[in-house]
Design a protein around this motif. Sequence first.
Motif, PDB file in Angstrom:
ATOM      1  N   GLY A  19       0.890  -1.179  -0.284  1.00 21.45           N
ATOM      2  CA  GLY A  19       0.247   0.039   0.054  1.00 21.45           C
ATOM      3  C   GLY A  19       0.698   0.772  -0.115  1.00 21.45           C
ATOM      4  N   LYS A  20       0.502   2.703   0.756  1.00 11.61           N
ATOM      5  CA  LYS A  20       0.861   3.779   0.933  1.00 11.61           C
ATOM      6  C   LYS A  20       1.439   3.604   1.504  1.00 11.61           C
ATOM      7  N   ALA A  21       3.019   4.244   1.353  1.00 13.27           N
ATOM      8  CA  ALA A  21       4.295   3.955   2.777  1.00 13.27           C
ATOM      9  C   ALA A  21       3.862   4.893   4.382  1.00 13.27           C
ATOM     10  N   THR A  22       4.080   4.207   5.093  1.00 14.40           N
ATOM     11  CA  THR A  22       3.182   4.848   6.007  1.00 14.40           C
ATOM     12  C   THR A  22       4.221   6.201   6.860  1.00 14.40           C
ATOM     13  N   ALA A  23       3.824   7.060   7.327  1.00 15.41           N
ATOM     14  CA  ALA A  23       5.074   7.613   8.361  1.00 15.41           C
ATOM     15  C   ALA A  23       5.282   6.986   9.879  1.00 15.41           C
ATOM     16  N   ASP A  24       4.359   6.384   9.848  1.00 12.43           N
ATOM     17  CA  ASP A  24       4.462   6.170  11.231  1.00 12.43           C
ATOM     18  C   ASP A  24       3.902   4.217  11.714  1.00 12.43           C
ATOM     19  N   ARG A  25       4.834   3.551  11.957  1.00 11.98           N
ATOM     20  CA  ARG A  25       4.268   2.287  12.857  1.00 11.98           C
ATOM     21  C   ARG A  25       3.169   2.629  13.290  1.00 11.98           C
ATOM     22  N   LEU A  26       3.205   3.434  13.746  1.00 12.21           N
ATOM     23  CA  LEU A  26       1.108   2.211  14.946  1.00 12.21           C
ATOM     24  C   LEU A  26       0.722   3.920  14.232  1.00 12.21           C
ATOM     25  N   HIS A  27       0.540   4.901  13.783  1.00  9.76           N
ATOM     26  CA  HIS A  27      -0.008   5.997  13.256  1.00  9.76           C
ATOM     27  C   HIS A  27      -0.388   6.328  12.316  1.00  9.76           C
ATOM     28  N   GLY A  28       0.667   5.258  11.458  1.00 10.62           N
ATOM     29  CA  GLY A  28       0.102   5.661   9.897  1.00 10.62           C
ATOM     30  C   GLY A  28       0.181   7.018   9.407  1.00 10.62           C
ATOM     31  N   ASN A  29      -0.557   7.048   8.914  1.00 15.37           N
ATOM     32  CA  ASN A  29      -0.345   8.484   8.286  1.00 15.37           C
ATOM     33  C   ASN A  29      -1.376   9.735   8.765  1.00 15.37           C
ATOM     34  N   SER A  30      -1.237   9.435   9.964  1.00 15.05           N
ATOM     35  CA  SER A  30      -2.455  10.571  10.939  1.00 15.05           C
ATOM     36  C   SER A  30      -1.512  11.806  11.343  1.00 15.05           C
TER      37      SER A  30
END
Lengths: 368, 1033, 258
Positions: B42-53
């Motif tokens: 998928g789309k890369a996430t900025a944070d392991r737990l908070h995703g792209n919040s």
Amino acid sequence: MNSVIEVLAPRYGIAWYPWAVQYFFLIAVSYSALLLTVPGLLFGKKNYESLAKVALLVTVSCTLVGPVALLADLHQPLRFWHFYANLTPWSWMSIGSLMLPVYLMLVVAYAWLAWRPAMQEQAQGEGWIAKLSGWISLGQWHAPRWMLVVAGLGALLFSFGIMVYTGAEVAIVKARPLWDTHWLPVMFVLTGLVAASGLVILINRLMTGNDEEVNEQGLKVIFVTMILAALVAALWISEGITGFSPSVEAAFASLQRNPEWRAVAIYGLLVGIALALCAIVMLRRPSWLGRSWIAGLLAVHIGWTFRWMVLMEVQTVAKNTAGYYHYAIEAGSSGLLGIIGTFGLWLAALLIIDILVPWKKGLQASTH
Amino acid sequence: MDKNRRNFLKGAAAAGGAATFAAGYYGPLEKMGKGLVNGTSGKATADRLHGNSLAPEYTVNPQTGEVALNPDQRIAFTVCYGCTTKCGVRVRIDKNEDKVLRVSGNPYHPLSADEHLDENTPVLEAFQRMSSFKDQGQLNRSTACARGNAAMAQLTSDQRVTNCLKRTGPRGSNQWESVPFEQLLDEIVAGGDLFGEGQVEGLRSIRDVKTPLDPDNPEYGPKANQLLMMEATDYGRSALLKRFAFNAFGTRNYGHHGAYCGLAFRMGSGALMNDMGKFAHVKPDYANVKFALFIGTAPSQAGNPFKRGGRMLAQARTTGDMEYVLVDPALTAAASHSAGDRNRWISILPGTDTALAMALIRWMLVNEAYAKDFLGLPGNLAAESAGEAGHSNATHLVIEDDNHPRAGHFLRLSDIGQAEAGADEDHPVVVNSEGQLVSAEAAKRAQLFIERTVETGEGLVTVRSSLFKLRKEATQFSIEEYADICGIHADVIRKLAKRFTSFGRKAAADTHGGMMSGAGFYAAYGINMLNLLAGSFNHKGGVAKGGGKFNGMGAGPRYDLANFPGKIGPKGVFLSRSKFPYEKTSEYKRHVAAGESPYPASAPWRKLAPPILTEHLLSGLDGYPYKIKAMIGVMANPMYGQAGLSALFEDKLKDPQNIGLYVAVDGFINETNRFADYIVPDSVMYEVWGFTGAWSGTLTKMTTACWPVVEPRQAKTAAGEPVSMDSFFIELGKRLELPGFGDNVIKGADGKMHGLNRAEDFYLRAAANIAMASKPLADATEEDITASGIEPLMDRIKSTVSAEEAGPVAHLYSRGGRFETMEKAYDGEKLGHTWTRPLCVYNEQVGTTIDSYSGKRHVGTPTHHAPRFWDGSLLREHYSEEEWPLLAFSFKSNLMNSYAIGLERLRMIKPYNPVLLHHNDAKKFGVSHGDTISIESPGGKVLALALVGDNVHEGALGIEHGYGHRELGAASHIIDGKERAGNPYLSAGVNINDLGFSDPTRKDGTATWLENVSGAAIRQGLPVKVRVVADIA
Amino acid sequence: MDKIRRALLGQIAKLTAGAALVPLSSIASAGINDQPPRREGDPDKRYAMLIDLRACIGCQACTVSCHIENEAPLGSFRTIVSQYEVEHEETGDVATFMLPRLCNHCENPPCVPVCPVQATFQRQDGIVVVDNEACVGCAYCVQACPYDARFINEHTQTADKCTFCAHRLDVGLLPACVESCVGGARIIGDIRDPDSQISRMMKEHYNELMVLKPEMGTSPHVFYLGMDERFVSRPDAKPAIWDVRDQQGEEIGYEFGH
Ligand SMILES: Nc1nc2c(c(=O)[nH]1)N[C@H]1C(S)=C(S)[C@@H](COP(=O)(O)OP(=O)(O)OC[C@H]3O[C@@H](n4cnc5c(=O)[nH]c(N)nc54)[C@H](O)[C@@H]3O)O[C@H]1N2
Ligand SMILES: Nc1nc2c(c(=O)[nH]1)N[C@H]1C(S)=C(S)[C@@H](COP(=O)(O)OP(=O)(O)OC[C@H]3O[C@@H](n4cnc5c(=O)[nH]c(N)nc54)[C@H](O)[C@@H]3O)O[C@H]1N2
Ligand code: SF4
Ligand code: SF4
Ligand code: SF4
Ligand code: SF4
Ligand code: SF4
Ligand SMILES: [Mo]
């Protein structure tokens, strides 16, 4: 007049796609067909050898293809290795992920040992098939029968593991009362047996000379398992009606007043009766045995549709809200094309084995 | 078959199987491919737990409460355009991308915050107060509603108009080309054969403030009146628009959406509050009221101010001790099941509120359950000595005899020879407890119910006190009869009246949109009368006009933005024939001279009504009183919002013969401006300048300041300014060489003249007026400036206003406006801001105005009448119940507004609007829950889905407003040869206004159905029939 | 569902809510489908939410602000407010019932033990999170949650759910939905801190609090005030009309279906 109206509620999509149905179908056919090989191959019962031949082909082809479908139901398929990097013994799915490859290998070993003598023989001939057979047989040394017995028993043992985990994985999901019953794993096995027998009968019709013995044995299994399935269904229903199982009761409640589910139930009942009748009539009139494939088709239909209903349609029953989510199967990869594709792969596997392996020749069953 | 051949065939089949598989497996394969390359499918996430919040805008130290700002983000205060509430919001902006991240409420702002913070609170401290530190942020929140949250997508919407557009096909053909701003100006100023359809008169020649437009009717005013200006409402920039229209161009004709928003309500309440100019209205003092009666308004479903109303209502029924009743044809969000017996919904048949109001009034008067002491105060002196903020005219005497020259007027001292007519001391006359006729200003107390004869200069006349008149009106029918009409059980009405009156002066009645019916004016007057009878005006826990606003755009303390050299005033008759008595027209005089009856007039002349778009548009195209030649519309969309207008107006508007030039200034293409000749792209939401005011019920004085907190995205002028409403009028004014625009047009307090060449020349000076008014605001600190994200604004502030003003102006913007402190809300048991005009049990202006159809005087008190047409005939005389069994009405969506449909995040929650049908009606017409039905009215037909239940009055059909669009992204447009595709989901659902129809008693199709006194568009109580549509896929 | 059973459920809902007030040490054992040990997060805190339904106006500000804050795909919700038209059982009055739904951060979250790769876990402060770098997207947890609180995020292809906005809570800010709650219905906080607003309110309304689907044994930590027993479990209601039609009456489906 209903006193409550839901004015606004979200719609949720489904989380498991038809890939799951394909996996559950193929793996169930796999372990069931494996069972059908047992008397003929493992116990060396001569009159079950023909059955075992066909069943083994079905077992192997389905075992190979099943995990491919399973992988597709992961949204991050390439992360499958996480299963092995983070062993999670408290998760049924994790347990399953450990069992599946072992099972697969044991089934392959079992089949390899069973087919090896014929392969070795084929290796003597000319051409690329012979050459390939030689490679696959890994030489001309003699594999003692105990090896086959060990592999077969191992596969059998793990097939029980697969039965338990695939069943438990779904049945422990309290969130879906329609799944949350100890009868579900039993039903999976029973309908798996029905489907496997049906598929054996079909292959028997298409790829061998429609051996009547095989048909008869297949029909017997179908009949008996259908009776058992009816019994299980009756028990499940009585648990719901009596309130013995609140979860089953909740399952009933979740389908209340839904005409589609009522239609499904009636359809299931009718097809089930039709199959049982078919089986019994054909068994009683040997002249009809040749047309067992009709029962075979019905049986496969029941095995597959049961999984479709359980895995896909149950997901349309809203957990929180009053309605049913609409699920229309997509045309693409996560829908129809995926389903057909899986069957395509299975067909390819079946035919490749058919080309390479002289599976109709004697099995290692009788050799010592 | 030989073995090889068989194997070949098998191989081919296997290959086929494998190919099918590959085709079917492309999804997972694609995911695997992505997984291989990116480590995720998928789309890369900025944070392991908070995703792209989103990254937090600031952090708060859990021990010290210290606030540390996120250097990548900026928080700025401005206004929300999500609806007419115009809340002050705090906007989180990604500094690097100049992108709005999320929006919530401005903690200093009364329309957004529970209890707004003192303006002097440093901004960082305000942020701490919004955080979870010591739970502060949830003990006192400042929010944005769902729309306010979702609305930021308007900025980046692909449906935005970003270039100046000129139509290339016939009007309404949805074909456009982009043109430079300067070319657009040239063309509309000079005119010519602009579209290959013949000559178009330009604005330069229309702008003639001397030549009468119609020599036969000189009262119509000059030619310049042939420009019609139209606007939705004041989103903070109206002052500039009006400066152009009234004082520079010199047209009389300006209209806003008022007449299809809530005019019947506003005029009804204006009548009661003695304000027939601005039509003041009140709202409950939610925080302290004990009982509220909402009739035809639904706080938290809609209502103005939406968010504040919703919040106050929620708190009042939860932690406060308010109880309330909703009288509405529809069940709305305002009726809360969880709040239990704190609230109750009573359903009513649409258009019958006069019956309910008069029944309640009757009960109160008959049972003497009214604020006797208060009503008995005849004048200011009496009020003052009783410690009241104001008084009413309940005791004032009205001249009743029709043949008296002052019939309908109050009996004044001059009538009985005790004063000079028209003199200051010519006060109304009342009867004191001794039965003597005395001046209202002399008596401490007067009698309430009077009917007697009085000797006047014109002879003996009958006079009645206002309250006597009201009782007479109210007792025309029994409660049972009223109950029959409105569909509420008589006992329920009695109980309601009893309950309402049992809370004394801590009871409030409130209304609004439900009054847009065929009897709306009197219904609204009647409902407001309940407040007067209860004596709840100006009282803590009663009803409040509110604190009003700081006006910066007038002749302020620092800059005079109202006056300028060469300023002119508009003259003549409004297109809508309002504010002007028919009896003064040349036409009337010609009739009289010819010895004919002047009545009925050719079309309504409404002396009481303000200028109204509901008449302007059709009058201007039909030519009575006169034709317009050009129209400039800013952000308005009457063709979506006014019932029946589209059907009547569309063809007329399409024809360039009817109107030569139509320029729209807007951020989007809507149902109305799609017929424009030119569209000028405007700033959207957070890109605008302006000052918006307060809503009634906001107890403290306030003004919201807005500025472009992100860079406007539309085209720029040659001078590098964003094209917008502001630059459009400034440049147009300059090009037309109008006074008030260009250099040396704004006079400073020091006598120096300043230019008006850019938007901030106007708005920043207005800011100085506000910031420096009375006690000037303190200078903003450096910390405030950084924290409130106004750094980008500082240069402009410094270069526009004086050094002394810059600090306070920065302070104003750093708080998002100027706000009086909470302490000013109350003054003991009274409100801090009071309404002191005499409240009208009888409204003299109303009672002396002549209906231009019948030639008879209007009733001056609330009264009951059924929905009617212009000639006074009743709805049901034309459209029988047998043929049109249901009455359709609309209610606002709690999620949508009239232009929110483009917001995906709202559409994903509620994508369309099923219509409400009562189960008994459903049964009657064979409709089941979820059926597709056709709804037909005398004016149109729509298809809808039926939501069958108990949530609507039997006999009524409810339609949620905000859906059923045809534009705003629903339709395709060709721009510069390329198609901008429409999205069919934007057109889902229905708009009740497509069921509007024309008043059959007006000359063939000249107007939609309008309320008689006010000219308000009628959207409540449209006769319809329904049938199931079976043949739909 | 009959009245008696419903009342019973309501009772259980209250008891379950009450039981949550007795601090539980995180019970971890190793049997199949048992809760694994909690990890990360502040061991001294236990976050929970109280939703005062009396104050909820159904404005969906929570829904939209959460959606923006957490970049949820269109049509997927970490929280949403269901809306019902309800008849009062005694008075027959008809009113609107609003029910905000989100992850309950259950004390016994069935979504956690099912995860085959331990990607989803419960922090020591009670917050249930998903490690989207570990998640294989098997959606097992989505099936296992009785509250439809999880979904597969079509952007990230991993499981997604409400995190109580841990990224904000951890730095002293309020979750988006709480911050934006127009009615002031949503209250979040540490229930181990007796002075927190939520603790005080829970104490005050001890006997009225209810949780959703207590029969699932999940021990939810989103508590409702002003709840109607009829909605504790799947409501027996006429479902919403879900087919969207255009102005010509043609069915056009849900724009954001997955
Ligand atoms: N969510 C939301 N809020 C808004 C807006 C919005 O678009 N969306 N718009 C804002 C604007 S511009 C305005 S003017 C305000 C208006 O706010 P409101 O006045 O509260 O809203 P309306 O929906 O116009 O009408 C109020 C109620 O009148 C009822 N009604 C209809 N016909 C009748 C009748 O004949 N008698 C009675 N008694 N009731 C009747 C309707 O069902 C509706 O519930 O809302 C503002 N707030
Ligand atoms: N049936 C029915 N009819 C109603 C109502 C109802 O409840 N029911 N409500 C009535 C009421 S209360 C009102 S106030 C009116 C409203 O009616 P109007 O005020 O005429 O219509 P709006 O759609 O609010 O017009 C605003 C227009 O501004 C444009 N716009 C939106 N955002 C921006 C922006 O940020 N920048 C710029 N430059 N332009 C923008 C859009 O094109 C939009 O159409 O409708 C009325 N009509
Ligand atoms: S009520 Fe909502 S949409 Fe309207 S201005 Fe306020 S925040 Fe914006
Ligand atoms: S609500 Fe669902 S997702 Fe949340 S903790 Fe409970 S089971 Fe898990
Ligand atoms: S979807 Fe992700 S978090 Fe959920 S069970 Fe599967 S791996 Fe675990
Ligand atoms: S706490 Fe955060 S993630 Fe959870 S519902 Fe609220 S906004 Fe969404
Ligand atoms: S924001 Fe608050 S009041 Fe609005 S719907 Fe959500 S919980 Fe209810
Ligand atoms: Mo309005």
